[in-house]
Structures are given as structure tokens and as C-alpha cells.
Design a protein around this motif. Sequence first.
Motif, PDB file in Angstrom:
ATOM      1  N   ARG A 341       0.826  -1.212   0.000  1.00 53.88           N
ATOM      2  CA  ARG A 341       0.000   0.000   0.000  1.00 53.88           C
ATOM      3  C   ARG A 341       0.864   1.268   0.000  1.00 53.88           C
ATOM      4  NH1 ARG A 341      -5.250   1.688   1.609  1.00 53.88           N
ATOM      5  NH2 ARG A 341      -5.294   3.937   1.282  1.00 53.88           N
ATOM      6  N   ALA A 342       1.978   1.231   0.734  1.00 55.74           N
ATOM      7  CA  ALA A 342       2.845   2.410   0.766  1.00 55.74           C
ATOM      8  C   ALA A 342       3.430   2.689  -0.615  1.00 55.74           C
ATOM      9  CB  ALA A 342       3.962   2.213   1.788  1.00 55.74           C
ATOM     10  N   LEU A 343       3.739   1.640  -1.372  1.00 57.02           N
ATOM     11  CA  LEU A 343       4.255   1.819  -2.727  1.00 57.02           C
ATOM     12  C   LEU A 343       3.197   2.430  -3.634  1.00 57.02           C
ATOM     13  CD1 LEU A 343       6.431   1.426  -4.883  1.00 57.02           C
ATOM     14  CD2 LEU A 343       5.577  -0.914  -5.193  1.00 57.02           C
ATOM     15  N   VAL A 344       1.946   2.008  -3.461  1.00 55.61           N
ATOM     16  CA  VAL A 344       0.845   2.599  -4.235  1.00 55.61           C
ATOM     17  C   VAL A 344       0.839   4.109  -4.053  1.00 55.61           C
ATOM     18  CG1 VAL A 344      -1.661   2.755  -4.438  1.00 55.61           C
ATOM     19  CG2 VAL A 344      -0.576   0.518  -4.191  1.00 55.61           C
ATOM     20  N   GLU A 345       0.994   4.562  -2.822  1.00 55.23           N
ATOM     21  CA  GLU A 345       0.947   5.997  -2.558  1.00 55.23           C
ATOM     22  C   GLU A 345       2.190   6.707  -3.099  1.00 55.23           C
ATOM     23  OE1 GLU A 345      -1.841   6.788  -1.905  1.00 55.23           O
ATOM     24  OE2 GLU A 345      -2.684   5.058  -0.872  1.00 55.23           O
ATOM     25  N   ARG A 346       3.358   6.081  -2.988  1.00 51.97           N
ATOM     26  CA  ARG A 346       4.576   6.712  -3.518  1.00 51.97           C
ATOM     27  C   ARG A 346       4.503   6.857  -5.037  1.00 51.97           C
ATOM     28  NH1 ARG A 346       7.293   3.242   0.043  1.00 51.97           N
ATOM     29  NH2 ARG A 346       8.070   1.951  -1.685  1.00 51.97           N
ATOM     30  N   LEU A 347       4.086   5.793  -5.701  1.00 54.34           N
ATOM     31  CA  LEU A 347       3.922   5.872  -7.155  1.00 54.34           C
ATOM     32  C   LEU A 347       2.863   6.902  -7.532  1.00 54.34           C
ATOM     33  CD1 LEU A 347       3.960   2.053  -8.065  1.00 54.34           C
ATOM     34  CD2 LEU A 347       5.777   3.714  -8.520  1.00 54.34           C
ATOM     35  N   GLY A 348       1.797   6.975  -6.723  1.00 57.89           N
ATOM     36  CA  GLY A 348       0.720   7.925  -6.996  1.00 57.89           C
ATOM     37  C   GLY A 348       1.183   9.369  -6.909  1.00 57.89           C
ATOM     38  N   ILE A 349       2.052   9.671  -5.955  1.00 63.74           N
ATOM     39  CA  ILE A 349       2.593  11.033  -5.825  1.00 63.74           C
ATOM     40  C   ILE A 349       3.425  11.393  -7.055  1.00 63.74           C
ATOM     41  CG2 ILE A 349       4.218  12.453  -4.520  1.00 63.74           C
ATOM     42  CD1 ILE A 349       3.258  10.938  -1.983  1.00 63.74           C
ATOM     43  N   ALA A 350       4.282  10.457  -7.483  1.00 59.56           N
ATOM     44  CA  ALA A 350       5.103  10.699  -8.670  1.00 59.56           C
ATOM     45  C   ALA A 350       4.238  10.796  -9.927  1.00 59.56           C
ATOM     46  CB  ALA A 350       6.137   9.586  -8.822  1.00 59.56           C
ATOM     47  N   ALA A 351       3.166  10.002  -9.975  1.00 61.69           N
ATOM     48  CA  ALA A 351       2.274  10.030 -11.128  1.00 61.69           C
ATOM     49  C   ALA A 351       1.588  11.384 -11.245  1.00 61.69           C
ATOM     50  CB  ALA A 351       1.242   8.905 -11.020  1.00 61.69           C
ATOM     51  N   ARG A 352       1.139  11.918 -10.132  1.00 55.45           N
ATOM     52  CA  ARG A 352       0.496  13.230 -10.145  1.00 55.45           C
ATOM     53  C   ARG A 352       1.474  14.297 -10.652  1.00 55.45           C
ATOM     54  NH1 ARG A 352      -4.103  16.459 -10.392  1.00 55.45           N
ATOM     55  NH2 ARG A 352      -3.440  18.526  -9.790  1.00 55.45           N
ATOM     56  N   ARG A 353       2.689  14.240 -10.169  1.00 55.37           N
ATOM     57  CA  ARG A 353       3.702  15.209 -10.597  1.00 55.37           C
ATOM     58  C   ARG A 353       3.964  15.096 -12.098  1.00 55.37           C
ATOM     59  NH1 ARG A 353       6.908  14.234  -6.698  1.00 55.37           N
ATOM     60  NH2 ARG A 353       8.154  12.632  -7.746  1.00 55.37           N
ATOM     61  N   PHE A 354       4.012  13.879 -12.598  1.00 54.43           N
ATOM     62  CA  PHE A 354       4.226  13.636 -14.035  1.00 54.43           C
ATOM     63  C   PHE A 354       3.062  14.196 -14.844  1.00 54.43           C
ATOM     64  CE2 PHE A 354       3.587  10.430 -17.555  1.00 54.43           C
ATOM     65  CZ  PHE A 354       4.634  10.877 -18.358  1.00 54.43           C
ATOM     66  N   ALA A 355       1.830  13.954 -14.405  1.00 52.67           N
ATOM     67  CA  ALA A 355       0.651  14.395 -15.154  1.00 52.67           C
ATOM     68  C   ALA A 355       0.553  15.907 -15.232  1.00 52.67           C
ATOM     69  CB  ALA A 355      -0.615  13.818 -14.512  1.00 52.67           C
ATOM     70  N   GLU A 356       1.034  16.599 -14.203  1.00 51.62           N
ATOM     71  CA  GLU A 356       0.924  18.056 -14.172  1.00 51.62           C
ATOM     72  C   GLU A 356       1.731  18.732 -15.272  1.00 51.62           C
ATOM     73  OE1 GLU A 356       2.091  18.859 -10.173  1.00 51.62           O
ATOM     74  OE2 GLU A 356       0.030  18.814  -9.403  1.00 51.62           O
ATOM     75  N   ALA A 357       2.642  18.004 -15.901  1.00 52.08           N
ATOM     76  CA  ALA A 357       3.447  18.586 -16.969  1.00 52.08           C
ATOM     77  C   ALA A 357       2.671  18.701 -18.287  1.00 52.08           C
ATOM     78  CB  ALA A 357       4.707  17.744 -17.185  1.00 52.08           C
ATOM     79  N   PHE A 358       1.505  18.043 -18.358  1.00 46.75           N
ATOM     80  CA  PHE A 358       0.743  18.024 -19.605  1.00 46.75           C
ATOM     81  C   PHE A 358      -0.539  18.842 -19.432  1.00 46.75           C
ATOM     82  CE2 PHE A 358       3.235  14.165 -19.304  1.00 46.75           C
ATOM     83  CZ  PHE A 358       3.874  14.124 -20.532  1.00 46.75           C
ATOM     84  N   THR A 359      -0.637  19.944 -20.158  1.00 49.43           N
ATOM     85  CA  THR A 359      -1.818  20.795 -20.049  1.00 49.43           C
ATOM     86  C   THR A 359      -2.426  21.017 -21.420  1.00 49.43           C
ATOM     87  OG1 THR A 359      -0.747  22.952 -20.371  1.00 49.43           O
ATOM     88  CG2 THR A 359      -0.671  22.010 -18.141  1.00 49.43           C
ATOM     89  N   TRP A 360      -3.749  21.195 -21.450  1.00 49.09           N
ATOM     90  CA  TRP A 360      -4.439  21.473 -22.713  1.00 49.09           C
ATOM     91  C   TRP A 360      -4.094  22.864 -23.231  1.00 49.09           C
ATOM     92  CZ3 TRP A 360      -5.833  17.627 -25.389  1.00 49.09           C
ATOM     93  CH2 TRP A 360      -6.424  16.492 -24.825  1.00 49.09           C
ATOM     94  N   ASP A 361      -3.824  23.802 -22.321  1.00 44.48           N
ATOM     95  CA  ASP A 361      -3.436  25.134 -22.770  1.00 44.48           C
ATOM     96  C   ASP A 361      -2.138  25.084 -23.560  1.00 44.48           C
ATOM     97  OD1 ASP A 361      -5.600  26.576 -21.820  1.00 44.48           O
ATOM     98  OD2 ASP A 361      -4.698  26.918 -19.857  1.00 44.48           O
ATOM     99  N   ASN A 362      -1.174  24.306 -23.070  1.00 43.02           N
ATOM    100  CA  ASN A 362       0.087  24.174 -23.804  1.00 43.02           C
ATOM    101  C   ASN A 362      -0.140  23.501 -25.158  1.00 43.02           C
ATOM    102  OD1 ASN A 362       1.553  25.360 -21.768  1.00 43.02           O
ATOM    103  ND2 ASN A 362       2.285  23.436 -20.893  1.00 43.02           N
ATOM    104  N   ALA A 363      -0.973  22.449 -25.164  1.00 40.69           N
ATOM    105  CA  ALA A 363      -1.254  21.740 -26.414  1.00 40.69           C
ATOM    106  C   ALA A 363      -1.912  22.672 -27.426  1.00 40.69           C
ATOM    107  CB  ALA A 363      -2.140  20.525 -26.150  1.00 40.69           C
ATOM    108  N   ALA A 364      -2.846  23.514 -26.947  1.00 40.49           N
ATOM    109  CA  ALA A 364      -3.520  24.459 -27.841  1.00 40.49           C
ATOM    110  C   ALA A 364      -2.547  25.510 -28.368  1.00 40.49           C
ATOM    111  CB  ALA A 364      -4.687  25.121 -27.123  1.00 40.49           C
ATOM    112  N   THR A 365      -1.675  26.006 -27.490  1.00 39.63           N
ATOM    113  CA  THR A 365      -0.706  27.020 -27.912  1.00 39.63           C
ATOM    114  C   THR A 365       0.261  26.462 -28.951  1.00 39.63           C
ATOM    115  OG1 THR A 365      -0.854  28.192 -25.798  1.00 39.63           O
ATOM    116  CG2 THR A 365       1.134  28.543 -27.104  1.00 39.63           C
ATOM    117  N   GLU A 366       0.730  25.238 -28.736  1.00 39.38           N
ATOM    118  CA  GLU A 366       1.640  24.617 -29.708  1.00 39.38           C
ATOM    119  C   GLU A 366       0.926  24.346 -31.032  1.00 39.38           C
ATOM    120  OE1 GLU A 366       4.211  21.422 -28.412  1.00 39.38           O
ATOM    121  OE2 GLU A 366       3.920  21.988 -26.327  1.00 39.38           O
TER     122      GLU A 366
END
Length: 381
Positions: A341-366
Motif C-alpha cells: 500500500r505504501a508503494l501505491v501511494e509513492r507511485l501515486g505522488i510521482a504520477a500526479r507530478r508527471f501528469a501536471e506537466a501536460f496541459t491542454w493550454d500548452n497543447a492548444a498554444t503549440e
Amino acid sequence: MTGTAARPGDRLRIAVVNWQCRENPLAGGAEIHLHEIFGRLASRGHQVTLLCGGWPGCPPRATLDGIDVHRVGTRATFPLLVRKHWHAHFADRHFDVLVEDINKVPVFTPWWQAPPIVALVPHLFGGTAFQELAAPLATAVWLAERPLPVVYRHCAFEAISESTRDDLVSRGVRRDRIRVIFPGIDTGLYTPDLSQRADRPVFAYLGRLKKYKGVDLVLRSFAQCGVPEATLEIAGAGEFRAELEELARTLGVDSRVRFLGRIDETQKCALLRRAWAFVFASPKEGWGITNLEAAASGTPVIASNSPGIRESVRHGETGFLVPHGDVAAMAESMRYLSGERALVERLGIAARRFAEAFTWDNAATETEAHLRQVVGKEEGR
């Protein structure tokens, strides 16, 4: 939707051709991608017109996300009617650029005598068509993709992943004609909430219940992982559901598998938050946007190491990638997370950080910058 509003002289007149709009009952990730990006461009002052197929009883016109939507025919007749409709109603409207969203099979817009064309490619089916369709139809899809490098040889391309770009290059499209623009994710909607994580292991699948999606592999892996307290929740609709339900009974796990059917956004967020992992076993995707939705929700992903998918999961950091079709390896990853369970949470924290790098605003601007480059209308010039 944010972004800099285009000044009157810099506004683009954009025509988009796609098989479906987001209101279509069969709409999926490709339609979300289209509306998230081109809806933002419309909000910035650009004129965006979408020519797409409809469905029985649908209104022929609509305004969605600031996009002027024209519906022609149905899923079955759209490719037969769209060119004639273009010439009858759109050819004299002086668009700056036409974007053909090739997310089914191409409709060969370079033959339309249209303005400069950008071929937007989520992914191509290739041989995977034979996993879903009857042989004659699969052959037709496969053949329709074959002339793409020749017919579109003078067009610019936009791919949503490096895997799709590499696929296009392998088919004969020049690499320097392809711009990779990653999709975004709504990190305001998909957010972690550890209070919603289930007390016991829950694995989730969310998407169409199509044969080529590999949901049967998810079921077989779940049955083999050997964690009696775990459950599997499968959300989505499709003609493969009855076979999947029968498979769950055959594997003896039907009492621990829940088929949720089509769910709304609130239910979707709740599912991704309570899951210990999202599991995805498709052989090929353009990107795997649901992987990022899970990641944004703080949930790890166990997925096939397949084209497109491998770019939306960082092995060992935001989840685990396993060889496609390797049920034992996928089962082992499910079993491993079930006891950590602790690994689930550690991976989840890193996953959230990874996802935050992708935004629709950036995709639209590009995308906006790419379209300006194609038409030679750089902002402010």
C-alpha cells in the motif's frame, strides 16, 4: 480556457474534419482531444468550423465549445458524403487551413482542392484492425491507410506521441514534416484524494469494451494474480461486454469483478481515486490519455509496453510497464502492488507530478503556432 486572444488580423479561419464530435454517442478520446484544443483556439478568437459525421436523429448543426459544428450523414455514410458536402458548402469560405483528424481512416482531403492541410494523427490502426473487425472490413481499413504517405506527401503532420510519429516515418512520411504535440490533462478535475482510496486492493479499467483494447488480458491477469481480497472494476460500454462477463465466470472471478457500464465524470473521478492501480492492456494507442487521468488522480498505472502507452507511464516511477500479452507479468505487478500500500501511494505522488506537466493550454498554444507556421501567418507579422 486560457491563452492570449488573437488580434483581428491574426485570427485564423480553421476547418476541421473528423468522423465525430464530442456529443456523438460513440465519441471517445480523439473527440475529447479535438474539442479541448480547438475549443481553446475558438475562445482565443479564431474561427473554427468542424465538419463531422452524425448519428440517427441528431441535429445537423450545433455550436460546441465555440466551434461551429456541421454534421453530415452517420458513422457509416460520413466518408461517402463528406467530400461532396465540402464542395457544396465549404469550398468558397476561404479557410486558412484545413485540419483532418485521422482517427479512423483517412478521407483523403488533399484530393479536395482545399487550403493548406494539416493531418492530425492520434494513431493508425495497421494490423490491429484485424483484432477488432471482421476480415473484409479490417482489410479495407488496412488498405485505406496504405496510400497515406503518397496522398499526404505535401501536407504537414501533427502526431500526438513520438510512437505515432515513428509509425508515420516507418510508413514513408518525412520526419521533418511531423510535429509532435502531446495532449493535455485536466488536472483540476482529476485530482488525488487519499481519503477515497479503497481499504482493499481495487484495480480499474476505464474505456471502450472493444476486443482490440485487451480487456480480456486485464481479466486474465486479475484472475491469475491470486489476491482473493482484490476486486476489479470495469467501466465502459461496448459490444465485447457479454464476452467479458462470460470470461469472468469461466475464470471463476465473476463475484469479484464489477461491470459498471458507462459512467459520468463524477463517477469516473471516484473510480480512479479509489483504485490501487489502473490497468490497461491495449496493443497500441495514440497516447493513452486515461493513463494520465489516473496519474493525475494519484493512481499508479499497470500497462502494456505498447506504442503510445509507454509514453504515458514511467516504468518504476508512475507505475509498471509489462510486455504486451504477458498475462503472468501483468498479474505479478497486480500481486506486488496488492501487498504494498505504501508503494501505491509513492507511485501515486510521482504520477500526479508527471501528469501536471501536460496541459491542454500548452497543447492548444503549440497547435496554434504550428498552424500559423503552415499557413505562413506568424502572429504579429
